[in-house]
Structure formats: structure tokens, C-alpha cells
Design an enzyme around this catalytic site. Structure first.
Site, PDB file in Angstrom:
ATOM      1  N   ASP A   1       5.686   2.604   2.513  1.00 58.04           N
ATOM      2  CA  ASP A   1       4.800   1.455   2.713  1.00 58.04           C
ATOM      3  C   ASP A   1       3.939   1.727   3.951  1.00 58.04           C
ATOM      4  OD1 ASP A   1       3.706  -1.005   3.393  1.00 58.04           O
ATOM      5  OD2 ASP A   1       5.497  -2.148   2.818  1.00 58.04           O
ATOM      6  N   HIS A   2       2.651   1.882   3.725  1.00 63.12           N
ATOM      7  CA  HIS A   2       1.770   2.295   4.819  1.00 63.12           C
ATOM      8  C   HIS A   2       1.572   1.180   5.851  1.00 63.12           C
ATOM      9  CE1 HIS A   2      -0.666   5.047   6.879  1.00 63.12           C
ATOM     10  NE2 HIS A   2      -1.399   5.522   5.891  1.00 63.12           N
ATOM     11  N   ARG A   3       2.024  -0.025   5.543  1.00 63.78           N
ATOM     12  CA  ARG A   3       1.949  -1.086   6.554  1.00 63.78           C
ATOM     13  C   ARG A   3       2.989  -0.858   7.647  1.00 63.78           C
ATOM     14  NH1 ARG A   3       2.932  -6.099   2.731  1.00 63.78           N
ATOM     15  NH2 ARG A   3       4.590  -4.650   2.166  1.00 63.78           N
TER      16      ARG A   3
ATOM     17  N   PRO B   1       0.852  -1.205   0.000  1.00 57.24           N
ATOM     18  CA  PRO B   1       0.000   0.000   0.000  1.00 57.24           C
ATOM     19  C   PRO B   1       0.885   1.251   0.000  1.00 57.24           C
ATOM     20  CG  PRO B   1      -0.078  -1.116   2.148  1.00 57.24           C
ATOM     21  CD  PRO B   1       0.874  -1.900   1.297  1.00 57.24           C
TER      22      PRO B   1
ATOM     23  N   ILE C   1       4.951   2.404   7.841  1.00 55.86           N
ATOM     24  CA  ILE C   1       5.213   3.816   8.136  1.00 55.86           C
ATOM     25  C   ILE C   1       3.890   4.568   8.150  1.00 55.86           C
ATOM     26  CG2 ILE C   1       6.265   5.884   7.101  1.00 55.86           C
ATOM     27  CD1 ILE C   1       8.335   3.756   5.892  1.00 55.86           C
TER      28      ILE C   1
END
Ligand code: CAO
Length: 431
Positions: free
Chosen positions: A403-405, A228, A407
Site C-alpha cells: 500500500d503506497h500510502r 494504491p 510503504i
């Protein structure tokens, strides 16, 4: 005249004594150049050894589980062309595709298999040749249980699944349009890729994608689908740095090293990664692996496609040392001579379009890294801190994809601010 040649394991980077985990051919089989012959698996990577040329397999010199290294003979191939012998053992002519780049050697083109779950396909435990076969047969690897060691999916699993009617069927035209709202989550229920006879509309020519393009396309596709991504844009004020860079280039003129903005950005990246260690990390299941080394990759534009050479230990190198190494690696990349170990081990990547143009873009994260910095061309702008007086400042546009998982947005914004502050005043590296 027909001639039998030894097909050997090409340059496989730092790996040696790697077990053979799959053999795709048997004596009597006819192979074409680039057809996979065997698959090797180290503790870090799975790689296929492709045929350097076409021919008929005379005998196989390895069996499953045998450990091989660069130069080990795999099989004897009868070729119709005596000149093929020269290329057969030339590692550069037949490089094994390292798994990091070859997780899906088959180009990640959209197939008619609308019900393939691309994310699950990308994560399935299978080598490049098996992935290619699965694509050809329309098999969704995510749905298979592997019968190989540690659950690895082998060729036979894919063939059995396809025979048993498990191949992903092309959805009927209009299926996606007719799907209920909110349907298709996880399965990514998409319309089949449009098949158009372009020649009906005007003259066309067909150009096959280069091997590098196919590998990078598959990787970029996987990374785009699985991670993501969010991109945060900012600007660095390099009004002071630019004349310093120009001055240093004058002083270093005799050394033959030319310093662009990129080596400074590499140093700024390390200073910022040290402050924000979760950006210098990789996801491993539910854990984050934080790396205490700073190897920075840079995207290099080559005639064959995009490559990402890696400069190791940037924290321990000076700006001129980085510039020199970057020049050497970029040249190797353009000449198609980069070795797998010169493209591996990166902890963060910088993609610079500064020499070309643009203002902002959204770079795709180079998995298993968790962030990438995109940089565009600097430009002069009017800046005011009170709305009354204006000064001209040189701004460097920064585009950080993360990477929104791993950060969150606040950390990404802080990362960019720190990165920009270091470039604005290099003394901040000391803090
Ligand atoms: N702003 C303004 N000018 C810049 C700049 C920036 N951010 N970055 C570089 N320049 C200038 C350089 O100073 C140089 O100027 P001179 O010719 O006057 O000396 C010129 O642009 C060309 O720079 P360069 O591209 O040769 O050097 P580099 O160190 O910036 O980049 C390399 C090296 C290998 C990264 C680059 O050649 C390249 O391949 N870039 C493309 C990367 C790419 O494709 N990224 C996209 C990936 S996502 O699909």
C-alpha cells in the site's frame, strides 16, 4: 405443510451480546432465503443475519438495541416446508456475513450507475443489506448522511435519497467519451458496463456466483479501488532450502505431516515483518496501528472460491506445527466449514500459486492489511556473479504488493531482499 420455525442468530465467531442495529422485516413480510433479516453491530464488525429459507414473518422477537448472541431467537418464520426447520437453526447453513468480508455483500458488479464513486461507496458507514439496496437503487452511498447511530446509513436514508431523485442516473451513452480531458477525478466517471446479449453470438448458460465469490469479489473490488497498490518482484535462492525441506519430509514421514514451501515462507514472513514493522500494520485515519502479534493468512483455493484462513502466532510455532494447521484450515476451507474467527485477525497474507505455476502476479492486498506476498513456482536458472562462470540455482519468484500510502518503494525492495535472504539461509532468522 406450513410450519413456524424460530430463526436464531447463527455462529458469529467470537462475538456475543451484540446489539441489533437494524430490523429489515416486519410481521407479514414474505422473505426469500438469504434475504437480510436484521443487522448486528459489534465494536469491530457489522453483520447481517440472512433468512436461512423462504417464508412469511409471523412475529419479531427482538427490538432495536437488544443484545443478542449465537442462538438468540430473532423471529418466527412460517415456512411452507417442514424440512426447513433443520437448516433454520444450523449456523453453517446460514452464516452471518462478518463485516470484514461483507462490507459489500452485493457483488461489486459494475452497474449502469456510472457516477457512483466506488471508493466513497466502499468507505461509507453502512451494513451489507443497505449496501445491496443502494446498489439496486443506484444510490451513491458516499453522498449520503446517515441518520443511524454514529452517522450510520440505514435503509430509510437510501430509500429517501432515491425517492428524492438522488439515485445515480446512468450516464448518457458516450458521456464519458465526451467528457473533457482530466474530468471525472474522484467521481470516477466511467462508461456504463456493456450490456451484451451473448446468446446472439452462440449458446450460453448462466451460473450464479457462489456466496463466497460474491463476498470476496466485493472485498477484492473495494481493496483494488481504494488502496494504491504497487507490486515489487524479486526472487529467493532456495537451492539449499529445497533439499532441506525434502530431507525434513523424509524424517517426519511417520508423523503424517507434509511440509511444502509455504510454512517456511510463513516463518520468513514473520522474521521480515519484525524487521519492517510498518508492513505488519493497518491504517487508521492518519495513524498507523503497528501490531505486536504475527497472524499470517494464506489464500486457499476452494471449489466455492477464494478464502483466507489465518494462522495465529506464527512466530511461536514450528514449521511442522504450521504445516499441520495449514492442512487442517485448508481442508475446512474446502469443505465450507471455516468459522469467521478462523479468517480474522490476520496481519499479513501469503498467496501461493507455487503448486500450480506461473512466474509472477500482482496479488491484491487483503485490507486492512498493508501488504501481501505472492509466490509462484520455483524454477532452475543459470546464475553468474562474474559473468564468466555459471551455476544452476533454484529460484522462487516473489511478488510483494504494498500500500503506497503506508510503504515506499525502497522499503518494499528491502523487505523483499530480506525475505529472500532468510529463505536462502534460514540462519538469518536469528539476526
Ligand atoms: N514451487 C514449486 N513447487 C511448489 C511450490 C513452489 N513455490 N509451492 C508448492 N509446491 C509444490 C508442493 O511442494 C507440492 O508438491 P508435491 O505434490 O510434489 O508434494 C505441490 O506443489 C502442491 O502444493 P500444495 O498446493 O498442495 O501446497 P501448498 O502448501 O503450497 O499450498 C494451499 C496450500 C492451500 C495454499 C494451496 O493448495 C492453494 O489453495 N493454493 C492456491 C492459492 C490461490 O488461489 N492463490 C491466489 C489468490 S489471488 O487470487
Amino acid at each position: 405443510m406450513s410450519k413456524a420455525i424460530d430463526i436464531k442468530v447463527p455462529d458469529i465467531g467470537d462475538f456475543s451480546d451484540v446489539p441489533v442495529i437494524e430490523i429489515f422485516v416486519k410481521p407479514g413480510d414474505t422473505v426469500k432465503a438469504e434475504d437480510p433479516l436484521v443487522s448486528l453491530e459489534s465494536d469491530k464488525a457489522t453483520m447481517d443475519v440472512p433468512a436461512p429459507c423462504g417464508g412469511v414473518v409471523e412475529s419479531i422477537a427482538v427490538k432495536l438495541g437488544d443484545k443478542v448472541s449465537e442462538g438468540s431467537v430473532i423471529l418466527l418464520l412460517a415456512t411452507g416446508d417442514a424440512t426447513a426447520a433443520a437448516t433454520a437453526t444450523d449456523p453453517a447453513a446460514a452464516p452471518a456475513a462478518p463485516a470484514a468480508a461483507a462490507a459489500a455483500t452485493a457483488p461489486a458488479q459494475a452497474t449502469a450507475s456510472g457516477s457512483i464513486d466506488e471508493a466513497a461507496f466502499a468507505l461509507a458507514y453502512a451494513g451489507p443489506a443497505v449496501r445491496k439496496l443502494a446498489r439496486e437503487l443506484g444510490v451513491d452511498l458516499g453522498k449520503l448522511k446517515g441518520s443511524g447511530d454514529h452517522g450510520r446509513i440505514v435503509r430509510a436514508d437510501v430509500e429517501a435519497f432515491a425517492k428524492g431523485g438522488g439515485a445515480a442516473a446512468a450516464p448518457a451513452a458516450g458521456k464519458a467519451a465526451a467528457a473533457p480531458a482530466g474530468g471525472g477525478v474522484g467521481g470516477i466517471d466511467l462508461l456504463p458496463w456493456p450490456k451484451v446479449d451473448f446468446a446472439k453470438f452462440g449458446p450460453t448458460e448462466r451460473k450464479e456466483l457462489s456466496r463466497i465469490k460474491k463476498i470476496s469479489a466485493a472485498n477484492l473490488h473495494r481493496n483494488w479501488v481504494v488502496i494504491p497498490h504497487v507490486t515489487t518482484h524479486d526472487e529467493a535462492d532456495i537451492t539449499e532450502l529445497e533439499p532441506f525441506r525434502v530431507q525434513m519430509n523424509k524424517e517426519l514421514e511417520k508423523s503424517g505431516v507434509k511440509i511444502s514451501m509455504l510454512p517456511f515462507m510463513m516463518k520468513a514472513a514473520v522474521a521480515t515483518l519484525k524487521k519492517f514493522p510498518e508492513f505488519n500494520a493497518s491504517l487508521d485515519g492518519d495513524a498507523l496501528v503497528l501490531k505486536n502479534y504475527w497472524h499470517i493468512g494464506f489464500a486457499a483455493d476452494t471449489p466455492n472460491g477464494l478464502m483466507v484462513p489465518v494462522i495465529r502466532d506464527v512466530d511461536r510455532k514450528t514449521v511442522p506445527e504450521i504445516a499441520k494447521e495449514m492442512g487442517e484450515l485448508a481442508k475446512l476451507a474446502r469443505d465450507g466449514k471455516l468459522k469467521p474467527d478462523q479468517m480474522s485477525g490476520g496481519t499479513f497474507t501469503i498467496s501461493s500459486l507455487g503448486g500450480i505455476g506461473g512466474i509472477y502476479f500482482t496479488p491484491i492486498i487483503n485490507a486492512p492489511e498493508v501488504a501481501i506476498m505472492g509466490v509462484c513456482k520455483s524454477y532452475w536458472k543459470q546464475h553468474s556473479s562474474d559473468g564468466k562462470t555459471y551455476t544452476s540455482r533454484l529460484a522462487l519468484p516473489l511478488s510483494l504488493s504494498w500500500d503506497h500510502r503506508v510503504i515506499d518503494g525502497a522499503a518494499a525492495a528491502r523487505f523483499n531482499v530480506h525475505f529472500a535472504n532468510v529463505l536462502a539461509d534460514l540462519r538469518r532468522m536469528l539476526f
